[in-house]
Design an enzyme around this catalytic site. Sequence first.
Site, PDB file in Angstrom:
ATOM      1  N   THR A   1       0.890  -1.199  -0.151  1.00  0.00           N
ATOM      2  CA  THR A   1      -0.372  -0.005  -0.326  1.00  0.00           C
ATOM      3  C   THR A   1       0.754   1.378   0.194  1.00  0.00           C
ATOM      4  OG1 THR A   1      -1.595  -1.435   0.964  1.00  0.00           O
ATOM      5  CG2 THR A   1      -1.635   0.739   0.741  1.00  0.00           C
TER       6      THR A   1
ATOM      7  N   GLY B   1       8.470 -12.594   3.203  1.00  0.00           N
ATOM      8  CA  GLY B   1       8.457 -11.448   3.134  1.00  0.00           C
ATOM      9  C   GLY B   1       9.995 -10.312   3.289  1.00  0.00           C
TER      10      GLY B   1
ATOM     11  N   ASP C   1       9.834  -7.106   4.576  1.00  0.00           N
ATOM     12  CA  ASP C   1       9.250  -6.823   5.674  1.00  0.00           C
ATOM     13  C   ASP C   1       8.632  -7.411   6.990  1.00  0.00           C
ATOM     14  OD1 ASP C   1       6.698  -8.295   4.569  1.00  0.00           O
ATOM     15  OD2 ASP C   1       6.063  -6.786   4.553  1.00  0.00           O
TER      16      ASP C   1
ATOM     17  N   ASP D   1       2.125  -6.942  12.306  1.00  0.00           N
ATOM     18  CA  ASP D   1       2.933  -5.879  11.620  1.00  0.00           C
ATOM     19  C   ASP D   1       0.997  -6.118  11.225  1.00  0.00           C
ATOM     20  OD1 ASP D   1       2.909  -4.682  10.010  1.00  0.00           O
ATOM     21  OD2 ASP D   1       5.090  -4.810   9.934  1.00  0.00           O
TER      22      ASP D   1
HETATM   23  N1  LIG Z   1      -7.847   5.635  12.544  1.00  0.00           N
HETATM   24  C1  LIG Z   1      -6.774   4.499  11.975  1.00  0.00           C
HETATM   25  N2  LIG Z   1      -7.694   4.672  10.838  1.00  0.00           N
HETATM   26  C2  LIG Z   1      -7.663   3.848   9.302  1.00  0.00           C
HETATM   27  N3  LIG Z   1      -6.465   4.040   8.917  1.00  0.00           N
HETATM   28  C3  LIG Z   1      -5.709   4.308   9.655  1.00  0.00           C
HETATM   29  C4  LIG Z   1      -5.961   4.929  11.465  1.00  0.00           C
HETATM   30  N4  LIG Z   1      -4.532   4.903  12.274  1.00  0.00           N
HETATM   31  C5  LIG Z   1      -3.505   4.542  11.509  1.00  0.00           C
HETATM   32  N5  LIG Z   1      -4.064   4.603   9.755  1.00  0.00           N
HETATM   33  C6  LIG Z   1      -3.016   3.731   9.044  1.00  0.00           C
HETATM   34  O1  LIG Z   1      -2.530   2.934   9.205  1.00  0.00           O
HETATM   35  C7  LIG Z   1      -1.782   3.335   7.861  1.00  0.00           C
HETATM   36  C8  LIG Z   1      -0.628   2.569   8.468  1.00  0.00           C
HETATM   37  O2  LIG Z   1       0.573   1.947   8.112  1.00  0.00           O
HETATM   38  P1  LIG Z   1       1.573   1.016   7.843  1.00  0.00           P
HETATM   39  O3  LIG Z   1       2.751   1.516   7.415  1.00  0.00           O
HETATM   40  O4  LIG Z   1       1.257   0.401   9.232  1.00  0.00           O
HETATM   41  O5  LIG Z   1       1.254   0.112   6.670  1.00  0.00           O
HETATM   42  P2  LIG Z   1       0.377  -0.088   5.142  1.00  0.00           P
HETATM   43  O6  LIG Z   1       1.625   1.264   4.781  1.00  0.00           O
HETATM   44  O7  LIG Z   1      -1.079   0.671   5.404  1.00  0.00           O
HETATM   45  O8  LIG Z   1       0.709  -1.054   4.819  1.00  0.00           O
HETATM   46  P3  LIG Z   1       2.307  -1.932   3.239  1.00  0.00           P
HETATM   47  O9  LIG Z   1       3.321  -1.581   4.343  1.00  0.00           O
HETATM   48  O10 LIG Z   1       1.721  -3.204   3.418  1.00  0.00           O
HETATM   49  O11 LIG Z   1       1.977  -0.889   3.033  1.00  0.00           O
HETATM   50  C9  LIG Z   1      -1.218   4.108   7.833  1.00  0.00           C
HETATM   51  O12 LIG Z   1      -1.921   4.157   6.528  1.00  0.00           O
HETATM   52  C10 LIG Z   1      -2.698   5.336   8.385  1.00  0.00           C
HETATM   53  O13 LIG Z   1      -2.894   6.436   7.754  1.00  0.00           O
HETATM   54  C1  LIG Z   2       2.387 -11.114   3.676  1.00  0.00           C
HETATM   55  C2  LIG Z   2       3.334  -9.550   3.273  1.00  0.00           C
HETATM   56  C3  LIG Z   2       2.172  -9.309   1.652  1.00  0.00           C
HETATM   57  C4  LIG Z   2       2.994  -8.637   3.953  1.00  0.00           C
HETATM   58  O1  LIG Z   2       3.739  -6.919   3.579  1.00  0.00           O
HETATM   59  C5  LIG Z   2       4.786  -9.555   2.495  1.00  0.00           C
HETATM   60  O2  LIG Z   2       5.305  -9.553   3.223  1.00  0.00           O
HETATM   61  C6  LIG Z   2       4.967 -10.483   1.443  1.00  0.00           C
HETATM   62  O3  LIG Z   2       4.322 -10.114   0.438  1.00  0.00           O
HETATM   63  N1  LIG Z   2       5.428 -11.824   1.943  1.00  0.00           N
HETATM   64  C7  LIG Z   2       6.071 -12.634   0.601  1.00  0.00           C
HETATM   65  C8  LIG Z   2       5.163 -14.761   1.790  1.00  0.00           C
HETATM   66  C9  LIG Z   2       5.404 -14.449   3.083  1.00  0.00           C
HETATM   67  O4  LIG Z   2       6.098 -13.707   3.910  1.00  0.00           O
HETATM   68  O5  LIG Z   2       5.815 -15.547   3.297  1.00  0.00           O
HETATM   69  K   LIG Z   3       4.070  -1.912   6.703  1.00  0.00           K
END
Ligand SMILES: Nc1ncnc2c1ncn2[C@@H]1O[C@H](COP(=O)(O)OP(=O)(O)OP(=O)(O)O)[C@@H](O)[C@H]1O
Ligand SMILES: CC(C)(CO)[C@@H](O)C(=O)NCCC(=O)O
Ligand SMILES: [K+]
EC number: 2.7.1.33
Length: 256
Positions: free
Chosen positions: A10, A106, A108, A128
């Site tokens: 995202t 992954g 991350d 996470d």
């Molecule tokens: N109360 C809330 N309601 C909706 N969204 C929220 C709230 N608090 C935080 N967030 C959102 O949660 C997200 C936290 O980001 P994080 O980096 O943990 O994951 P991500 O960016 O959504 O996912 P990824 O890392 O998989 O791309 C941010 O986009 C933030 O805007």
């Molecule tokens: C599970 C996610 C999508 C979480 O960001 C990422 O870690 C990923 O694409 N993982 C690959 C599969 C695995 O971690 O086993």
């Molecule tokens: K993340």
Amino acid sequence: MLLCIDCGNTNTVFSVWDGTRFLATFRTATEWQRTADQYWVWFEALARHRKLDADITDVIVSATVPRVVFNLRVMADRYFGCRPLVVGRDAALPTPPRVDEGTTVGPDRLANAAGAYDRHGGDLVIVDFGTATTFDVVDADGAYVGGAIAPGINLSLEALHQAAAALPHVDITKPQRVVGTNTVACMQSGVFWGYVGLIREITTRIRAERARPMKVIATGGLAPLFQQAEPLFDAFEEDLTMHGLTVIHKHNESMK
Ligand SMILES: Nc1ncnc2c1ncn2[C@@H]1O[C@H](COP(=O)(O)OP(=O)(O)OP(=O)(O)O)[C@@H](O)[C@H]1O
Ligand SMILES: CC(C)(CO)[C@@H](O)C(=O)NCCC(=O)O
Ligand SMILES: [K+]
């Protein structure tokens, strides 16, 4: 200075690490089409706005979207004159993961494991809250040894909206009651309390399966919302993935 890049499905986050602390963190939506020049224009504008005097010499990348790596490599080369370390490809880990052969963990999750082990030692469960909600289990020696992947909170709400004509787009919040008296409240209750149960069940079962005390560490924007409802986590680490990237970078430097 080190530029840490955490590219999730995202959001993509850039953080500048001066060796002691993060000087600045910038977030943008992940789009695999973004070019090296686009990344740099975005980063440079924000850095200038923040009056950031960042002489980037090193770049480390965690990319859950493989297609972004090419353009990030070009950016590192063209604008910072360096070859980035890419977790899961050319970066060595402090402790290699122990998973089924052929499994690609992954990056991350590998960074989370390295970051959490550095701060808390071994026997951990990391939760996470990103696009997916992941559970990463870290063994006594710091190795990532597996975990669980559940749909993310926003993804679950979005799936309801996409699949059911009468269900609107809803943001997550902690509902006052379990019994919702309108559609939005019902959806929030289902996802929020469903998630409380999911987190409790999976962490309890991991502890039982491993038959040893394990600390539960939460990271990601939505973790505090759940901790508010019930004591699910022993600690919350806002910058765990980024911290893990600095740990992995340091480990690779020490091997040179
Ligand atoms: N109360 C809330 N309601 C909706 N969204 C929220 C709230 N608090 C935080 N967030 C959102 O949660 C997200 C936290 O980001 P994080 O980096 O943990 O994951 P991500 O960016 O959504 O996912 P990824 O890392 O998989 O791309 C941010 O986009 C933030 O805007
Ligand atoms: C599970 C996610 C999508 C979480 O960001 C990422 O870690 C990923 O694409 N993982 C690959 C599969 C695995 O971690 O086993
Ligand atoms: K993340």
